[in-house]
Design an enzyme around this catalytic site. Structure first.
Site, PDB file in Angstrom:
ATOM      1  N   SER A   1       0.827  -1.212   0.000  1.00 49.81           N
ATOM      2  CA  SER A   1       0.000   0.000   0.000  1.00 49.81           C
ATOM      3  C   SER A   1       0.854   1.252   0.000  1.00 49.81           C
ATOM      4  O   SER A   1       0.377   2.317  -0.395  1.00 49.81           O
ATOM      5  CB  SER A   1      -0.855   0.060   1.266  1.00 49.81           C
ATOM      6  OG  SER A   1      -1.565  -1.107   1.443  1.00 49.81           O
TER       7      SER A   1
ATOM      8  N   HIS B   1      -2.186  -3.267  -6.663  1.00 48.01           N
ATOM      9  CA  HIS B   1      -2.709  -2.864  -5.354  1.00 48.01           C
ATOM     10  C   HIS B   1      -4.207  -3.125  -5.296  1.00 48.01           C
ATOM     11  O   HIS B   1      -4.997  -2.319  -5.791  1.00 48.01           O
ATOM     12  CB  HIS B   1      -2.374  -1.383  -5.097  1.00 48.01           C
ATOM     13  CG  HIS B   1      -2.745  -0.923  -3.727  1.00 48.01           C
ATOM     14  ND1 HIS B   1      -3.217   0.330  -3.464  1.00 48.01           N
ATOM     15  CD2 HIS B   1      -2.714  -1.569  -2.539  1.00 48.01           C
ATOM     16  CE1 HIS B   1      -3.467   0.431  -2.159  1.00 48.01           C
ATOM     17  NE2 HIS B   1      -3.165  -0.703  -1.588  1.00 48.01           N
TER      18      HIS B   1
ATOM     19  N   GLU C   1      -5.185  -0.800  -8.344  1.00 47.91           N
ATOM     20  CA  GLU C   1      -4.246   0.173  -8.898  1.00 47.91           C
ATOM     21  C   GLU C   1      -3.091  -0.618  -9.499  1.00 47.91           C
ATOM     22  O   GLU C   1      -2.450  -1.416  -8.800  1.00 47.91           O
ATOM     23  CB  GLU C   1      -3.737   1.113  -7.802  1.00 47.91           C
ATOM     24  CG  GLU C   1      -4.819   2.054  -7.300  1.00 47.91           C
ATOM     25  CD  GLU C   1      -4.325   2.977  -6.193  1.00 47.91           C
ATOM     26  OE1 GLU C   1      -4.549   4.187  -6.295  1.00 47.91           O
ATOM     27  OE2 GLU C   1      -3.720   2.489  -5.222  1.00 47.91           O
TER      28      GLU C   1
ATOM     29  N   ASN D   1      -4.503   6.431  -1.943  1.00 52.39           N
ATOM     30  CA  ASN D   1      -3.972   6.872  -0.646  1.00 52.39           C
ATOM     31  C   ASN D   1      -3.370   8.277  -0.714  1.00 52.39           C
ATOM     32  O   ASN D   1      -3.383   9.002   0.273  1.00 52.39           O
ATOM     33  CB  ASN D   1      -2.949   5.877  -0.098  1.00 52.39           C
ATOM     34  CG  ASN D   1      -3.640   4.663   0.515  1.00 52.39           C
ATOM     35  OD1 ASN D   1      -4.790   4.749   0.936  1.00 52.39           O
ATOM     36  ND2 ASN D   1      -2.950   3.545   0.553  1.00 52.39           N
TER      37      ASN D   1
HETATM   38  N1  LIG Z   1      -5.171  -5.000   4.870  1.00 49.15           N
HETATM   39  C1  LIG Z   1      -5.453  -4.072   3.973  1.00 49.15           C
HETATM   40  O1  LIG Z   1      -6.447  -3.337   4.080  1.00 49.15           O
HETATM   41  C2  LIG Z   1      -4.557  -3.890   2.776  1.00 49.15           C
HETATM   42  C3  LIG Z   1      -5.069  -3.261   1.619  1.00 49.15           C
HETATM   43  C4  LIG Z   1      -4.245  -3.145   0.483  1.00 49.15           C
HETATM   44  C5  LIG Z   1      -2.946  -3.621   0.542  1.00 49.15           C
HETATM   45  N2  LIG Z   1      -2.468  -4.214   1.689  1.00 49.15           N
HETATM   46  C6  LIG Z   1      -1.090  -4.715   1.682  1.00 49.15           C
HETATM   47  O2  LIG Z   1      -1.133  -6.139   1.494  1.00 49.15           O
HETATM   48  C7  LIG Z   1      -0.022  -6.743   2.166  1.00 49.15           C
HETATM   49  C8  LIG Z   1      -0.531  -7.825   3.101  1.00 49.15           C
HETATM   50  O3  LIG Z   1      -1.408  -7.240   4.038  1.00 49.15           O
HETATM   51  P1  LIG Z   1      -2.456  -8.138   4.865  1.00 49.15           P
HETATM   52  O4  LIG Z   1      -3.390  -7.188   5.492  1.00 49.15           O
HETATM   53  O5  LIG Z   1      -2.969  -9.243   4.019  1.00 49.15           O
HETATM   54  O6  LIG Z   1      -1.489  -8.773   5.979  1.00 49.15           O
HETATM   55  P2  LIG Z   1      -1.697 -10.092   6.840  1.00 49.15           P
HETATM   56  O7  LIG Z   1      -0.837  -9.941   8.028  1.00 49.15           O
HETATM   57  O8  LIG Z   1      -3.150 -10.397   7.002  1.00 49.15           O
HETATM   58  O9  LIG Z   1      -1.080 -11.247   5.895  1.00 49.15           O
HETATM   59  C9  LIG Z   1       0.272 -11.386   5.599  1.00 49.15           C
HETATM   60  C10 LIG Z   1       0.598 -12.875   5.563  1.00 49.15           C
HETATM   61  O10 LIG Z   1       1.898 -13.061   5.004  1.00 49.15           O
HETATM   62  C11 LIG Z   1       2.478 -14.181   5.657  1.00 49.15           C
HETATM   63  N3  LIG Z   1       3.914 -14.154   5.412  1.00 49.15           N
HETATM   64  C12 LIG Z   1       4.873 -13.435   6.021  1.00 49.15           C
HETATM   65  N4  LIG Z   1       6.075 -13.663   5.441  1.00 49.15           N
HETATM   66  C13 LIG Z   1       5.850 -14.531   4.444  1.00 49.15           C
HETATM   67  C14 LIG Z   1       6.686 -15.140   3.459  1.00 49.15           C
HETATM   68  N5  LIG Z   1       7.978 -14.868   3.372  1.00 49.15           N
HETATM   69  N6  LIG Z   1       6.119 -16.004   2.584  1.00 49.15           N
HETATM   70  C15 LIG Z   1       4.791 -16.273   2.638  1.00 49.15           C
HETATM   71  N7  LIG Z   1       3.959 -15.728   3.548  1.00 49.15           N
HETATM   72  C16 LIG Z   1       4.485 -14.857   4.432  1.00 49.15           C
HETATM   73  C17 LIG Z   1       2.053 -14.029   7.105  1.00 49.15           C
HETATM   74  O11 LIG Z   1       2.144 -15.266   7.792  1.00 49.15           O
HETATM   75  C18 LIG Z   1       0.611 -13.526   6.952  1.00 49.15           C
HETATM   76  O12 LIG Z   1      -0.320 -14.578   6.978  1.00 49.15           O
HETATM   77  C19 LIG Z   1       0.732  -5.587   2.855  1.00 49.15           C
HETATM   78  O13 LIG Z   1       1.763  -5.164   2.026  1.00 49.15           O
HETATM   79  C20 LIG Z   1      -0.338  -4.509   2.981  1.00 49.15           C
HETATM   80  O14 LIG Z   1       0.195  -3.212   3.040  1.00 49.15           O
HETATM   81  C21 LIG Z   1      -3.257  -4.378   2.795  1.00 49.15           C
END
Ligand SMILES: NC(=O)c1ccc[n+]([C@@H]2O[C@H](COP(=O)([O-])OP(=O)(O)OC[C@H]3O[C@@H](n4cnc5c(N)ncnc54)[C@H](O)[C@@H]3O)[C@@H](O)[C@H]2O)c1
Length: 284
Positions: A119, A140, A152, A190
């Site tokens: 993000s 994104h 995006e 954002n």
């Molecule tokens: N949550 C939101 O609203 C949102 C929206 C858009 C983008 N994002 C982006 O998406 C990404 C993930 O966010 P999220 O909310 O899903 O996080 P999350 O914590 O729910 O999920 C991340 C997962 O990645 C796993 N992980 C960590 N290292 C790893 C690896 N090396 N290989 C495989 N799996 C691994 C973790 O165990 C976890 O389950 C971030 O970059 C975040 O900024 C989040």
């Protein structure tokens, strides 16, 4: 489309949503997590979503089993060697993401495209550590992925036209509407949203009016479904602080600077809906 194999690293909140919409579009998916338990949790999240769709009559048991049948799971990055596209959705930590892409670069076939769902981090920082910077984009997605229509698609100054075009086609093929953006901090959404939320917190802190009046002003005056303080609670105050700090570091403009109240609330543990208290108090 069916013959394309899409790799997804991280089967958390976003990764499981991305895996679901990708498999629903007919692609084969391989998803990687840190351990079997997390893989089970991620697949469980998808199954629960599909059960809800079945209850509402929007899907059948057969849809569920064929969709889940297209998703294989692994703890080994080596299983990504035949992927045509790899989408990373691991935590928002640049070192973690760089380490994952460096390893994948040595495993994946030369033609594979790499994409990050970050993000707020620079796509360029991740692309630059690989030997395929021209085949690297941002994809994104928005939360919840199954519902939110937008993706995006982000290009760096190194991304080639073919890669960018294929990334746009992929996002459209999983049913999303694409907004194209440069690799600029915050992309489009954002970049505009964070200063708006920060401004609302700043005016609330300055005593302009009550939180309810700020939220009602924007809901009733502008037709927004949520007011800015409600939306901040929904996203998470820690997330807004984190992204605001990154954007301020990048642009050095005061409109991106998180106000002291936001920082104090995060320190106090008032993180919003997810913990039952932010600007508002929520029933558990
Ligand atoms: N949550 C939101 O609203 C949102 C929206 C858009 C983008 N994002 C982006 O998406 C990404 C993930 O966010 P999220 O909310 O899903 O996080 P999350 O914590 O729910 O999920 C991340 C997962 O990645 C796993 N992980 C960590 N290292 C790893 C690896 N090396 N290989 C495989 N799996 C691994 C973790 O165990 C976890 O389950 C971030 O970059 C975040 O900024 C989040």
């Amino acid at each position: 489309m069916d013959s394309k194999l899409i790799g997804i690293i991280g089967l958390g909140q976003m990764g499981s949503g991305i895996a679901q919409v990708t498999a629903a579009a007919g692609y084969k998916v391989v998803a990687r997590e840190e351990n079997e338990e997390l893989l089970k949790k991620g697949i469980g999240r998808i199954a629960k979503q599909l059960d809800r769709a079945i209850e509402k009559g929007k899907a059948t048991e057969a849809d569920k089993s064929s969709l889940l049948g297209r998703i294989s799971t692994t703890t080994r990055l080596e299983d990504f060697k035949d992927c045509d596209l790899v989408i990373e959705a691991i935590p928002e930590n640049v070192e973690l993401k760089i380490a994952a892409f460096k390893t994948l670069d040595g495993i994946c076939k030369q033609s594979a495209i790499f994409a990050s769902n970050t993000s707020s981090l620079a796509i360029t920082d991740m692309a630059a550590v690989t030997k395929r910077p021209s085949q690297f984009v941002g994809l994104h997605f928005f939360n919840p992925v199954q519902i939110m229509k937008l993706v995006e698609v982000v290009r760096t100054i190194m991304t080639d036209d073919q890669t960018f075009g294929n990334a746009v086609k992929f996002a459209e093929s999983v049913g999303k509407t694409v907004v194209r953006a440069k690799d600029s901090c915050g992309f489009v959404v954002n970049l505009l949203l964070i200063p708006y939320l920060i401004d609302a917190i700043r005016w609330y802190e300055n005593g302009l009016t009550s939180k309810e009046d700020i939220d009602n002003g924007m809901k009733l005056g502008c037709g927004h479904p949520m007011g800015p303080l409600e939306l901040t609670d929904f996203i998470g105050l820690d997330t807004i602080l984190y992204i605001g700090d990154i954007m301020f570091d990048e642009f050095r403009e005061s409109r991106f600077a998180p106000p002291p109240l936001l920082r104090r609330m995060v320190k106090a543990g008032y993180l919003g809906r997810k913990c039952g208290r932010g600007f508002y108090v929520y029933e558990k």
